[in-house]
Design an enzyme around this catalytic site. Sequence first.
Site, PDB file in Angstrom:
ATOM      1  N   ASP A 226     -11.895   2.681   5.016  1.00  0.00           N
ATOM      2  CA  ASP A 226     -11.996   1.234   4.876  1.00  0.00           C
ATOM      3  C   ASP A 226     -12.688   0.654   6.102  1.00  0.00           C
ATOM      4  O   ASP A 226     -12.187  -0.273   6.740  1.00  0.00           O
ATOM      5  CB  ASP A 226     -10.624   0.613   4.656  1.00  0.00           C
ATOM      6  CG  ASP A 226     -10.718  -0.776   4.026  1.00  0.00           C
ATOM      7  OD1 ASP A 226     -11.773  -1.082   3.429  1.00  0.00           O
ATOM      8  OD2 ASP A 226      -9.761  -1.546   4.139  1.00  0.00           O
TER       9      ASP A 226
ATOM     10  N   GLY B 286       0.264  -5.591   4.603  1.00  0.00           N
ATOM     11  CA  GLY B 286       1.171  -6.726   4.703  1.00  0.00           C
ATOM     12  C   GLY B 286       0.622  -7.738   5.684  1.00  0.00           C
ATOM     13  O   GLY B 286      -0.580  -7.809   5.915  1.00  0.00           O
ATOM     14  N   SER B 287       1.527  -8.505   6.292  1.00  0.00           N
ATOM     15  CA  SER B 287       1.088  -9.565   7.182  1.00  0.00           C
ATOM     16  C   SER B 287       1.079  -9.088   8.629  1.00  0.00           C
ATOM     17  O   SER B 287       1.818  -8.191   9.005  1.00  0.00           O
ATOM     18  CB  SER B 287       2.025 -10.758   7.074  1.00  0.00           C
ATOM     19  OG  SER B 287       2.220 -11.052   5.716  1.00  0.00           O
ATOM     20  N   VAL B 288       0.243  -9.719   9.413  1.00  0.00           N
ATOM     21  CA  VAL B 288       0.170  -9.376  10.830  1.00  0.00           C
ATOM     22  C   VAL B 288       0.530 -10.616  11.653  1.00  0.00           C
ATOM     23  O   VAL B 288      -0.007 -11.701  11.416  1.00  0.00           O
ATOM     24  CB  VAL B 288      -1.242  -8.889  11.209  1.00  0.00           C
ATOM     25  CG1 VAL B 288      -1.255  -8.369  12.629  1.00  0.00           C
ATOM     26  CG2 VAL B 288      -1.724  -7.818  10.250  1.00  0.00           C
TER      27      VAL B 288
ATOM     28  N   GLY C  46      -3.938  -5.093   3.375  1.00  0.00           N
ATOM     29  CA  GLY C  46      -3.370  -4.379   2.245  1.00  0.00           C
ATOM     30  C   GLY C  46      -1.928  -3.984   2.524  1.00  0.00           C
ATOM     31  O   GLY C  46      -1.104  -3.875   1.633  1.00  0.00           O
TER      32      GLY C  46
END
Length: 941
Positions: free
Chosen positions: A737, A623-625, A621
């Site tokens: 979450d 962003g990118s890893v 959620g």
Amino acid sequence: MMMGGLFYNWGLAIAPQLLILIILIHPITAQEGFVSLACCADTNFIDQNTSIEWTQDSQWLFPNYSSTCANINNNNEKSRIFGSNVLGWKRYCYHFNTIKGEEYLIRGTFLVNESSNSNGHYSSSLFGVYIGNTLLSRVKAFRDSVVIEGSFKAKRKYIDFCLEKDDEGDEAYISYLEIRQLQNFSYLSKFPSRIFKLIARLNMGESTLDIRYPNDPIDRIWKASPSFLNGSRFLLDPNINISSKFNSNASLGVPLEVLRTAVTHPDQLVFLHDDLDTATNEYRIFFHFVELNQTVEPGQRLFDIYINNDKKATNFDILAHGSNYKWEFYDVLANGSLNLTLVKASVGSELGPICSAYEVMQVRPWIQESDENDVDVFLKVRDELLVANQQNEVLGSWSGDPCLPIPWGGLGCDSINGSSVITKLDLSEHNFKGLFPVSLPKLAHLQTLDLSNNDFTGNIPSFPTSSVLISVDLRHNDFRGELPESLALLPHLITLNFGCNPYFGKELPPDFNMSRLTTDYGTCDHLDSTFRKKGIVIGTVASGAVLFTIIFGVIYVYCCRQKFVFRGRYDLKRDLVMKDIIISLPSTDDAFIKSICIQSFSLKSIEAATQQYKTLIGEGGFGSVYRGTLSDGEEVAVKVRSATSTQGTREFENELNLLSTIRHENLVPLLGYCCESDQQILVYPFMSNGSLQDRLYGELAKRKTLDWATRVSIALGAARGLTYLHTFAGRSVIHRDVKSSNILLDHSMSAKVADFGFSKYAPQEGDSGASLEVRGTAGYLDPEYYTTHHLSAKSDVFSFGVVLLEIICGREPLNIHKPRNEWSLVEWAKTNIRESKIEEIVDPSIKGGYHAEAMWRVVEVALACIEPYSAYRPCMADIVRELEDSLIIENNASEYMRSIDSFGGSNRFSMVVDRKVVQPPTPTPTEPSPISHELTPPEPR
Ligand SMILES: *[C@@H]1O[C@H](CO)[C@@H](O)[C@H](O)[C@H]1NC(C)=O
Ligand SMILES: *[C@@H]1O[C@H](CO)[C@@H](O)[C@H](O)[C@H]1NC(C)=O
Ligand SMILES: *[C@@H]1O[C@H](CO)[C@@H](O)[C@H](O)[C@H]1NC(C)=O
Ligand SMILES: *[C@@H]1O[C@H](CO)[C@@H](O)[C@H](O)[C@H]1NC(C)=O
Ligand SMILES: *[C@@H]1O[C@H](CO)[C@@H](O)[C@H](O)[C@H]1NC(C)=O
């Protein structure tokens, strides 16, 4: 008293006139225990048909909220509409006095005028209807008019009936409100902590008139059954007196008018309700049976009772015990629909089933109110403040429960032993006048009191030594007299400010310990007013949040410049001076400030480490890893905020704030961050074994299966991490979450819970509204949180239960490519577990590779975690204990099998242990959990 103890606090002043008016017209005894409010009515009046005395509602509302009245029809019926023009209030309550321990029925009627609809009234309405803090139902505009009824057992000497809008812009409305004391009839005797929401109350056989007061002394409304019903009507010959045959002690006071008609059919009667809530709920169904055929003998009319295809009674005989009336009730869990079927017994019965009436109630758990003593004291404080502050907008929102679901304006609450208590009162800068409320010192849990910058006057009362006040601010008022010694010498007091009260004595008591206390009792100097301005901005945030704001501010100052190392504790008594902001550090929440060591990275070094973001290892959620390697060789995962991520900033702050203070071996630690040129980047250690999800059913799972013992130990690790979060610094951090893709595995397969992006403190002071946003991942979402919007640590427990099912079953929580009944892992697993079909659900790749007892323990914990009612779910600490036990059993069994293997034994097998599903531990042992009704047939009476 006319109302039978059911009269309104605020209406007492005018009640006598009303009383006389009604006494003159009607004998008082008839409607004892009734309150009947006609909203927006111009006068009190009596309904000629029912003889019910209707009262105007205005005196029963507190405060006199601004509201409008709308005509519903030409019969002069009206609705009171709570529009969007008020000061951001969302909650409107009617307040009734009740008798503790008595049962009541409360009924709201919400009428809509279609043409008003098109005129813009009710244009956007969505609101909850509450009995106390318990959500009874939700009302949507543009629907037909609705009547909502609930029964409850009074736990206090009052009850609030509240309408709460979802958004400030919504409109809530109500036309009639009725309370009826149930006198000697008890629906809830075995369920004091539930409320029953009425779904249906049908008078079978009668198809034209509803029956209510005065035929029903407690004014239940028995609806005429629909005429299309199958079966023929059976009306008793009116010349026969059936009442002599009834065993009236056993009855629920059902009126004879209801019992003297019935519906019957030669084979079967089917009653369907298919518009129930789609979520699974517990329902209680009451049947009322009367044998109306005078010539029938016992044994001639036998029938079976089915509810949703489940046989609840066999060869039921109304006449079995001498009486010709019987009532029965059954508890079932249902979602979407109920099918009540009465079938003529297959052998021995001459006549088909007969039924006079039935009632269907939805059972809802009672949401506890705030600490009774605190509430009682605070209502007195409110009354005292009201004397001089009728028009004060802060008091305008003070209705319903002071702490729940969100605290009243100016209040802060905390939870002690599961009960909400008032810990903070901040009325600063709100034009309050009049005297210091004399009841205020009686607030047993108040820690922070801020009355500064108002026009309070009069003396300060004395305080009991039991007071736990830590900080008191009385500056900039018009207090008179002297500082009471009892206040200055309170044992927990750290800050006491009373400067700038021109007529107030400046003397401090002789024993006053200056070194212990921070105090400002000087005149109104310049610094003071600077403080005032800054203090307000910060003062409105919860005290814990203040510290985080500061920490975040400190980090920002140093951001992207140097390695920032901050160790040790603040000296809490010292004001921290930064640039021109003076921040007074509040209270003793020093547990929040532990050693923090976060590195700040330059964008350049991040780019170098990730080789220009070469290896993408995940998307979330936030962003990118990306994967990367630092110059010192440490492998890292780099989370980069995506440009489109809307919640990114908040999550970034959340994550930075939280992770910098929370450290646990089962939580992914934050190594550093970068906030150069608007980038938001977080750096974590790289977890070489990926996520639990990858290992269970992702690519990695295909290469190497996780064995059972490893699965349990991963679950145990994650449970420990969550326990730490839930009990962090005496407060509760809710992850929000929890899912298998957020449980990461390091090189030694040790579990680390990741992604605090959705984290949030458990609802607390100042968190207004934040809990209204439901967040989480489909398949893991707690149904109770989803429907009530009440977030608690138990929501994480539900999600964790789903993770446990994943490790047992080795499959994803939602999969629409499976057959319909297997889409939801929770539903599919639950069904099989209830039928003790564990082998059916266990991941085929670990079949035969586990100890049955160890498996059962995990299955039972999982089942308890996914209870629909959060109150029945265990807490994380209990789960940790169960998983520990399971792991010990599993490991011992492995040892044992290895020793057999060394003597040339066979491969491992799973021992067969004969076990049935046992009840998960419930917090209130006197009350059966919903599941028990499914598993055990109701006891014969
Ligand atoms: C009274 O009952 C009659 C039918 O018996 C109905 O037509 C009328 O509308 C009722 N009046 C009121 C005020 O409810
Ligand atoms: C509330 O009541 C007071 C008097 O009791 C009155 O002056 C005030 O205008 C009322 N406020 C509203 C919003 O009706
Ligand atoms: C709705 O209300 C208006 C007055 O506001 C009234 O004239 C009209 O008859 C009502 N509609 C119905 C269906 O009763
Ligand atoms: C009443 O019961 C008798 C049997 O006892 C039966 O023969 C008769 O038909 C029943 N009457 C009605 C109206 O069902
Ligand atoms: C209702 O239940 C009965 C008995 O179990 C069953 O025979 C019937 O088909 C059901 N009807 C519906 C519409 O589900």
